[in-house]
Design a protein around this motif. Structure first.
Motif, PDB file in Angstrom:
ATOM      1  N   TYR A  39      19.359   8.298 -94.107  1.00 22.82           N
ATOM      2  CA  TYR A  39      19.536   9.433 -95.016  1.00 22.82           C
ATOM      3  C   TYR A  39      20.926   9.381 -95.669  1.00 22.82           C
ATOM      4  CZ  TYR A  39      20.761  14.099 -96.523  1.00 22.82           C
ATOM      5  OH  TYR A  39      21.227  15.156 -97.264  1.00 22.82           O
ATOM      6  N   ARG A  40      21.956   9.178 -94.848  1.00 24.40           N
ATOM      7  CA  ARG A  40      23.333   9.138 -95.381  1.00 24.40           C
ATOM      8  C   ARG A  40      23.544   7.967 -96.328  1.00 24.40           C
ATOM      9  NH1 ARG A  40      24.394  10.850 -90.142  1.00 24.40           N
ATOM     10  NH2 ARG A  40      24.846   8.773 -89.458  1.00 24.40           N
ATOM     11  N   GLN A  41      23.002   6.790 -95.991  1.00 25.21           N
ATOM     12  CA  GLN A  41      23.173   5.612 -96.848  1.00 25.21           C
ATOM     13  C   GLN A  41      22.511   5.818 -98.210  1.00 25.21           C
ATOM     14  OE1 GLN A  41      24.853   2.642 -96.401  1.00 25.21           O
ATOM     15  NE2 GLN A  41      25.710   3.551 -94.553  1.00 25.21           N
ATOM     16  N   PHE A  42      21.293   6.343 -98.208  1.00 28.41           N
ATOM     17  CA  PHE A  42      20.604   6.573 -99.481  1.00 28.41           C
ATOM     18  C   PHE A  42      21.248   7.723-100.259  1.00 28.41           C
ATOM     19  CE2 PHE A  42      17.312   3.863 -97.721  1.00 28.41           C
ATOM     20  CZ  PHE A  42      16.897   3.174 -98.859  1.00 28.41           C
ATOM     21  N   ARG A  43      21.782   8.703 -99.568  1.00 32.54           N
ATOM     22  CA  ARG A  43      22.485   9.801-100.245  1.00 32.54           C
ATOM     23  C   ARG A  43      23.751   9.275-100.924  1.00 32.54           C
ATOM     24  NH1 ARG A  43      25.261  13.590 -96.272  1.00 32.54           N
ATOM     25  NH2 ARG A  43      26.628  11.797 -96.372  1.00 32.54           N
ATOM     26  N   ASP A  44      24.436   8.372-100.250  1.00 29.73           N
ATOM     27  CA  ASP A  44      25.708   7.860-100.778  1.00 29.73           C
ATOM     28  C   ASP A  44      25.545   6.953-101.991  1.00 29.73           C
ATOM     29  OD1 ASP A  44      26.964   9.322 -98.825  1.00 29.73           O
ATOM     30  OD2 ASP A  44      27.372   7.599 -97.522  1.00 29.73           O
ATOM     31  N   ILE A  45      24.395   6.322-102.167  1.00 36.54           N
ATOM     32  CA  ILE A  45      24.214   5.447-103.335  1.00 36.54           C
ATOM     33  C   ILE A  45      23.788   6.225-104.572  1.00 36.54           C
ATOM     34  CG2 ILE A  45      23.670   3.411-101.947  1.00 36.54           C
ATOM     35  CD1 ILE A  45      20.719   3.779-102.880  1.00 36.54           C
TER      36      ILE A  45
END
Length: 192
Positions: A39-45
């Motif tokens: 979730y955090r990785q996709f939010r950050d991109i």
């Protein structure tokens, strides 16, 4: 990807030797950690709304526009509004809010839903006590998530982080065990 999973499974086997929890709840815990990391990785991109506007302005507002419900192309203004509203769309498919971890594990399926209550992702848990091969399966139904993962290697990155975390835990536990054995043998030598 296969090599990352092989390393993850190897680290998990060592992790199990030093962790006191049952296999099912431990697998569920690691699955939950992976879900939040995805979730955090996709939010950050995701681009910011300001970045979307800058890109459109830099192109002279000549941007690709999708078709609306009527079959006609959206106007530039409508397209930009849609893009700003869907900034964190890919990350939402990994935001499974109703998944609550249980100490004894569980057999259940939980869904990630959008604002419009569309199912966009899921987690399938088979971690209840008594399961011989506990597992957690995390999926996104969104095509864009697969495309971004292929381009950026997000899943491999998350699996690598979790592998490193387990290896750090195992190394710390091994060091603690060594210190205990060394202190014990030192006290025996002093007594002699």
């Amino acid at each position: 990807m296969r090599q990352g999973l092989t390393e993850f499974n190897r680290a998990l086997q060592k992790y199990l030797e030093y962790n006191k929890r049952d296999l099912g709840p431990l697998i569920e815990n690691r699955g939950r950690r992976i879900q939040w990391a995805l979730y955090r990785q996709f939010r950050d991109i995701a681009p910011t709304p300001g970045k979307i506007m800058q890109d459109a302005k830099a192109r002279g507002y000549r941007i690709k526009r999708r078709k609306g419900k009527s079959g006609k192309r959206l106007t530039v203004k409508q397209e930009l509004a849609v893009r700003r509203r869907s900034v964190k769309w890919l990350s939402v498919s990994f935001l499974i809010r109703n998944w609550k971890a249980k100490r004894e594990g569980q057999s259940a399926a939980f869904h990630a839903v959008s604002r419009k209550k569309w199912k966009v992702g899921q987690a399938i848990l088979r971690t209840a006590k008594g399961k011989s091969n506990p597992s957690v399966r995390i999926e996104s139904y969104l095509e864009g998530a697969a495309i971004q993962n292929t381009q950026r290697g997000i899943v491999n990155k998350v699996i690598g982080q979790e592998t490193a975390d387990m290896e750090t835990y195992v190394a710390r536990k091994q060091q603690e065990a060594f210190k205990q054995r060394f202190a014990k043998s030192l006290t025996q030598i002093v007594r002699i």
